[in-house]
Design a protein around this motif. Structure first.
Motif, PDB file in Angstrom:
ATOM      1  N   PHE A  38       0.540   2.963   3.353  1.00  0.00           N
ATOM      2  CA  PHE A  38       1.168   3.571   4.518  1.00  0.00           C
ATOM      3  C   PHE A  38       2.664   3.776   4.337  1.00  0.00           C
ATOM      4  O   PHE A  38       3.319   4.370   5.185  1.00  0.00           O
ATOM      5  N   ARG A  39       3.213   3.259   3.251  1.00  0.00           N
ATOM      6  CA  ARG A  39       4.629   3.420   2.911  1.00  0.00           C
ATOM      7  C   ARG A  39       5.549   3.075   4.080  1.00  0.00           C
ATOM      8  O   ARG A  39       6.406   3.834   4.487  1.00  0.00           O
ATOM      9  N   ARG A  40       5.306   1.907   4.627  1.00  0.00           N
ATOM     10  CA  ARG A  40       6.186   1.400   5.672  1.00  0.00           C
ATOM     11  C   ARG A  40       6.516  -0.047   5.332  1.00  0.00           C
ATOM     12  O   ARG A  40       5.740  -0.721   4.653  1.00  0.00           O
ATOM     13  N   PRO A  41       7.645  -0.544   5.778  1.00  0.00           N
ATOM     14  CA  PRO A  41       8.000  -1.921   5.461  1.00  0.00           C
ATOM     15  C   PRO A  41       7.064  -2.913   6.153  1.00  0.00           C
ATOM     16  O   PRO A  41       6.586  -2.661   7.258  1.00  0.00           O
ATOM     17  N   SER A  42       6.809  -4.016   5.492  1.00  0.00           N
ATOM     18  CA  SER A  42       5.988  -5.067   6.083  1.00  0.00           C
ATOM     19  C   SER A  42       6.798  -5.824   7.131  1.00  0.00           C
ATOM     20  O   SER A  42       8.007  -6.008   6.980  1.00  0.00           O
ATOM     21  N   VAL A  43       6.123  -6.254   8.173  1.00  0.00           N
ATOM     22  CA  VAL A  43       6.755  -7.085   9.200  1.00  0.00           C
ATOM     23  C   VAL A  43       5.907  -8.335   9.369  1.00  0.00           C
ATOM     24  O   VAL A  43       4.742  -8.385   8.962  1.00  0.00           O
ATOM     25  N   LEU A  44       6.467  -9.368   9.966  1.00  0.00           N
ATOM     26  CA  LEU A  44       5.770 -10.632  10.119  1.00  0.00           C
ATOM     27  C   LEU A  44       4.485 -10.484  10.934  1.00  0.00           C
ATOM     28  O   LEU A  44       3.512 -11.192  10.703  1.00  0.00           O
ATOM     29  N   GLN A  45       4.429  -9.535  11.850  1.00  0.00           N
ATOM     30  CA  GLN A  45       3.225  -9.324  12.651  1.00  0.00           C
ATOM     31  C   GLN A  45       2.039  -8.866  11.789  1.00  0.00           C
ATOM     32  O   GLN A  45       0.889  -8.989  12.197  1.00  0.00           O
ATOM     33  N   ASP A  46       2.303  -8.332  10.597  1.00  0.00           N
ATOM     34  CA  ASP A  46       1.232  -7.949   9.681  1.00  0.00           C
ATOM     35  C   ASP A  46       0.521  -9.164   9.090  1.00  0.00           C
ATOM     36  O   ASP A  46      -0.600  -9.060   8.605  1.00  0.00           O
TER      37      ASP A  46
END
Length: 59
Positions: A38-46
């Protein structure tokens, strides 16, 4: 060795990879696997299982 699984990449595009999974070298097809980027930064909610774990810098 008949329990060995073999991954064969069928398609590679910028954001998609498609693999065929076989049992053994040229055995029966088990399934296909599709990977999407998805070429988006990872966040803690992932990764909710990481919430509450401190890294070595914050300890």
């Amino acid at each position: 060795m008949k329990d060995t699984l073999r991954l064969t990449r069928e398609l590679k595009l910028r954001d998609i990879e498609f693999f065929l999974i076989r049992r053994g070298y040229n055995g029966e097809k088990v399934c296909h696997m599709l990977l999407l980027d998805f070429r988006r930064p990872s966040v803690l909610q992932d990764f909710p299982f990481l919430i509450g774990i401190e890294d070595e810098k914050s300890a």
